[in-house]
Design an enzyme around this catalytic site. Structure first.
Site, PDB file in Angstrom:
ATOM      1  N   LYS A  28       0.837  -1.197   0.000  1.00 54.00           N
ATOM      2  CA  LYS A  28       0.000   0.000   0.000  1.00 54.00           C
ATOM      3  C   LYS A  28       0.869   1.244   0.000  1.00 54.00           C
ATOM      4  O   LYS A  28       2.075   1.195   0.261  1.00 54.00           O
ATOM      5  CB  LYS A  28      -0.925  -0.005   1.218  1.00 54.00           C
ATOM      6  CG  LYS A  28      -0.199   0.007   2.556  1.00 54.00           C
ATOM      7  CD  LYS A  28      -1.173  -0.047   3.711  1.00 54.00           C
ATOM      8  CE  LYS A  28      -0.442   0.003   5.047  1.00 54.00           C
ATOM      9  NZ  LYS A  28      -1.366   0.052   6.180  1.00 54.00           N
ATOM     10  N   TYR A  72      15.881  31.081   4.124  1.00 54.48           N
ATOM     11  CA  TYR A  72      14.707  31.860   4.521  1.00 54.48           C
ATOM     12  C   TYR A  72      14.722  32.174   6.017  1.00 54.48           C
ATOM     13  O   TYR A  72      15.110  31.337   6.847  1.00 54.48           O
ATOM     14  CB  TYR A  72      13.434  31.077   4.205  1.00 54.48           C
ATOM     15  CG  TYR A  72      13.043  31.093   2.739  1.00 54.48           C
ATOM     16  CD1 TYR A  72      12.694  32.277   2.095  1.00 54.48           C
ATOM     17  CD2 TYR A  72      12.990  29.900   2.012  1.00 54.48           C
ATOM     18  CE1 TYR A  72      12.339  32.282   0.762  1.00 54.48           C
ATOM     19  CE2 TYR A  72      12.618  29.889   0.678  1.00 54.48           C
ATOM     20  CZ  TYR A  72      12.289  31.088   0.055  1.00 54.48           C
ATOM     21  OH  TYR A  72      11.928  31.094  -1.260  1.00 54.48           O
TER      22      TYR A  72
END
Length: 835
Positions: free
Chosen positions: A503, A729
């Site tokens: 999955k 940043y």
């Protein structure tokens, strides 16, 4: 090609023969998935830790195989046309046959053993010696008790030199390999700590490895290690030592690196014993350039140099050839290609043994119906072209190749051989000719194998066909997945089935690529989260039973159309699915019943079971394939009481359901950790998840799993930053001293979490850890490489892999390995390889 009759093989391996005819044998195989030429193949039914090869004989008999070596308990009555050789031990029989076959040849044979470098030295010696010899050698790293006899079986009358490697993991194994290889020349490579757990220490390991050379005329080995020299002297083996010690025949006088290479000064001490006298006119001191700087490659190159010296090669030839060595590509790579293609890149070598391996890998891939093979000329095989190329064409036909592209003047001459077995063929005189005529829309929805000799530079062809992506890639080692699967299998009874969880895009590592491997390994079940994942697998050719853990009403049509098996976890989903089955006139459709034993996520609770039994009793619409539950903390010893409580509730639910149904069903509750820690909960099937990818949920390391994933990127730019300046940043990355900062091509959009910012996370550059500097951006990350030498732009950076484990990365990010793996973006290219 040497051929044996069944009668002759029977006599060689001392078998009891039950024979319908005296068949001719020219190939041996031990894997039912890798069979060619059934009429002339002999299958050895080996017994493994989980499966007995005899289990596959009915399938092979149906496919045309008629000759088998089996153990004494096999019943032959159902195979009237079969030839059966009955022995006490099929592995010993295989080794006996290979040993007899080897004895029929009087050519020199180089035997190679050691802890590390065996395959590299074998491939380099092949490259260095192929101009003078027609060489037979071990394919890839076939060096085991099974791989060695299959390697030696390749020998035929055209060969003038053999090169075989031998690996052992415990005492006593080398005796059998020595009888098979019978080396006349020996090479002992680097001795390390691999398989140390099965030996009392290095002296015992060295002694066992040297047994391979007990009849050798001479060996090459490292003379600076007293454990090696003492063992060689005790074994009375003539040796050519290399090292810094003045008592070595080949003395390392100096070494320095320059321009991505290592210059080595060697002195041949001619007063010491050599296998043959050296030419007195030759300068005993000479310098050669090794095109590598790492210690392992330099050591392997010196070893090869010594072999060439002992074989009589001049200094000039040795210098010239050693300088041309290249990294050995010991893996098949599979990548996403243009127009929904899958590209298998094996573009660095072209020989028959590696071609067989590559074709097996191609056949293993089921995601496309169409298979295309691009081959170059096969150079210096020693086989006449009129025999070589028709044989290659036959191999392509046996592997159901749909399209063939031949590149090279030699292979083009035999186009009729390929056209007779493949309807779609084209030929080009050179790689340049192919590239000039390349049209991308000519390749679509197919698997393409690219295999060529180095001189054709097929990497250019591969680049044309590969899907363009940025330089951050997630590499998945398929061998590691198979290794981990086998490690779990060793803990299970042969009758216990395995369900593999694929999955969430196989925990981020890929869907059909991983499922193909598991299907090839004959796993019993797959499980996905949602129907569309299962549909993708079906479209990619996966035929295994697939359980869907979160079926939704709007996906029922797709689910039943592709014969996927839903998890039934509530009365609501049960009623809706039954309505769908009635509308579509399905009967006895397979489903899986989920029991909630305390995790309280999905499933029927114990008080619901009686009502569930009433619905399922004599139900013509449904067939319960399995009843299962989830353990909440099987990896944690502190939760063992709760795990046992869950098991007790589960047992009660299963007992009630079994009484209500008039047929049996599969019981499963154990996940990867429970396989290790709770063997009493294995029941009929276990479910393996992230353990297949090398993450040991028990954290004890006893299982010896190998991490399968490597996340890597490259350096975009390098800058010198002054102290007190900032990076990234928010100006969070404050530089305390003059530093060197590299920007790498990965960010949080690729799945590299911002939680690794500001020194929390590290990456590997040239094997050294470099901390993250400042905040991680969407597409880029800055790292501090101050103090790491010789770093260049476009150098490789390891984000996850050897040196930075998935568990370590998860700890830095204060999360779990599952989140790291599933968070790797789909824009990151996946590369699958088999070593």
């Amino acid at each position: 090609m040497v051929r044996y009759t069944i009668e002759r093989v029977s006599a060689i391996i001392h078998a009891q023969k039950i024979s319908a005819n005296d068949a001719v044998i020219d190939s041996l195989f031990i894997d039912s998935r890798r069979m060619t030429s059934p009429s002339t193949a002999l299958f050895f039914a080996l017994t493994g830790p989980r499966r007995n090869g005899q289990f596959f004989i009915p399938e092979l008999y149906q496919r045309g195989v008629r000759s088998f070596v089996v153990n004494r308990d096999f019943k032959t009555e159902d195979y009237p046309e079969g030839n059966f050789l009955i022995v006490d031990n099929t592995l010993i029989a295989l080794q006996q046959l290979a040993s007899f076959h080897r004895s029929a040849f009087r050519i020199p044979v180089i035997g190679i053993t050691g802890s590390n470098g065996k395959t590299i030295v074998k491939e380099w010696l092949n490259l260095l010696l192929e101009k003078e010899y027609h060489i037979v050698r071990s394919p890839r790293s076939y060096n085991s008790q099974i791989g060695v006899p299959l390697s030696v079986w390749q020998m035929d009358g055209t060969h003038t030199l053999g090169i075989f490697e031998a690996g052992i993991s415990q005492p006593g194994e080398m005796e059998a390999l020595q009888k098979i290889i019978q080396p006349t020349i020996g090479v002992l490579t680097h001795i390390g700590d691999a398989h140390d757990e099965n030996f009392t220490g290095l002296p015992q390991k060295i002694k066992e490895k040297l047994y391979l050379f007990r009849m050798a005329e001479w060996i090459v080995c490292h003379g600076d290690n007293p454990l090696i020299t003492d063992a060689v002297e005790k074994a009375n083996i003539p040796a050519v030592y290399w090292g810094m010690n003045e008592n070595c025949q080949v003395q390392l006088k100096s070494r320095y690196t320059h321009n991505n290479g290592t210059f080595i000064e060697l002195q041949a001490n001619q007063h010491l014993n050599f296998p043959r006298p050296l030419d007195k006119s030759l300068d005993p001191v000479f310098t050669m350039r090794v095109p590598f700087i790492d210690d392992a490659s330099v050591e392997n190159a010196i070893t090869c140099c010594c072999v060439l010296m002992c074989l009589g090669y001049t200094n000039e030839v040795i210098q010239e050839r050693i300088a041309l060595l290249k990294p050995v590509t010991m893996r098949l790579e599979m990548k996403r290609g243009i127009n929904n293609c899958s590209i298998i890149n094996d573009s660095y070598i072209a020989d028959l043994s590696s071609l067989r391996i590559a074709l097996d890998f191609l056949l293993q891939q089921k995601q496309h119906d169409k298979r295309t093979v691009i081959l170059s000329d096969f150079l210096e095989t020693g086989i006449p072209p009129e025999d070589l190329y028709p044989g290659i064409a036959l191999a392509l036909e046996q592997k159901s190749v749909n399209r063939f592209i031949g590149i090279g003047s030699q292979i083009s001459k035999y186009r009729s051989s390929f056209e007779s077995v493949c309807n779609d063929c084209s030929f080009y005189n050179s790689a340049e000719d192919f590239i000039a005529n390349f049209h991308s829309n000519a390749f679509r929805d197919e698997t393409v194998l690219i295999k060529g000799a180095r001189v054709f530079s097929f990497e250019r062809v591969s680049r044309l066909l590969e899907q363009k992506a940025h330089q951050t890639v997630l590499e998945i080692n398929l061998n590691s997945i198979v290794h981990n699967l086998k490690k779990y299998q060793e803990l299970l009874q042969p009758s216990t089935k395995i369900m593999a969880m694929v999955k969430a895009f196989s925990y981020g590592s890929g869907s059909f690529e991983i499922a193909n491997v598991l299907q090839f390994q004959k796993i019993d079940y797959l499980a996905v989260a949602y129907t569309d994942e299962g549909v993708e697998l079906r479209k990619a050719g996966i035929t295994l039973p697939i359980m869907v853990m979160n079926p939704e009403e709007n996906s029922f049509s797709a689910l039943t159309e592709h014969y996927l098996e839903p998890e039934i976890f509530s009365f609501t989903i049960l009623a809706k699915f039954q309505d769908h089955l009635r509308e579509q006139a399905f009967k006895q459709y397979p489903v899986h019943v989920k029991i909630d034993t305390g995790m309280h996520r999905l499933g029927f609770e114990l008080q619901d079971i009686q009502a569930l039994c009433d619905i399922l009793r004599n139900n013509s619409l449904l067939s319960v394939q399995s009843v299962f539950s989830h353990l909440a903390g099987s990896e944690d010893p502190q939760l063992d009481d709760f795990t046992n409580q869950q098991a007790e509730v589960y047992g009660k639910a299963c007992q009630q359901l079994q009484q209500a149904l008039n047929y049996s069903f599969i019981r499963h509750i154990a996940n990867s950790a429970a396989v290790v820690r709770h063997p009493s909960l294995h029941f009929d099937m276990v479910r393996l998840g992230i353990g297949l990818y090398g993450v040991d949920g028990t954290a004890n390391g006893m299982l010896g799993l190998k991490e399968a994933a490597t996340l890597k990127t490259t350096i975009a730019q390098i800058k010198k930053i002054k102290a007190q300046d900032t990076v990234g940043y928010g100006r969070k990355g404050i530089i305390n001293k003059d530093s060197t900062i590299a920007t790498i091509r990965i960010g949080y959009a690729d799945g590299y979490s911002r939680s690794f910012s500001n020194g929390v996370g590290h990456v590997l550059v040239h094997g050294h850890k470099a901390p993250v500097a400042g905040n991680i951006a969407m597409d880029m990350t800055m790292i501090d490489i101050t103090g790491i030498s010789d770093v260049q732009e476009d150098d490789e950076v390891i984000v996850l892999g050897k040196g930075i484990s998935l568990t370590q990365l998860a700890q830095w990010g204060n999360t779990i390995p599952y989140e790291i793996m599933t968070g790797i973006s789909q824009r990151v290219q996946r590369v699958y390889f088999e070593e």
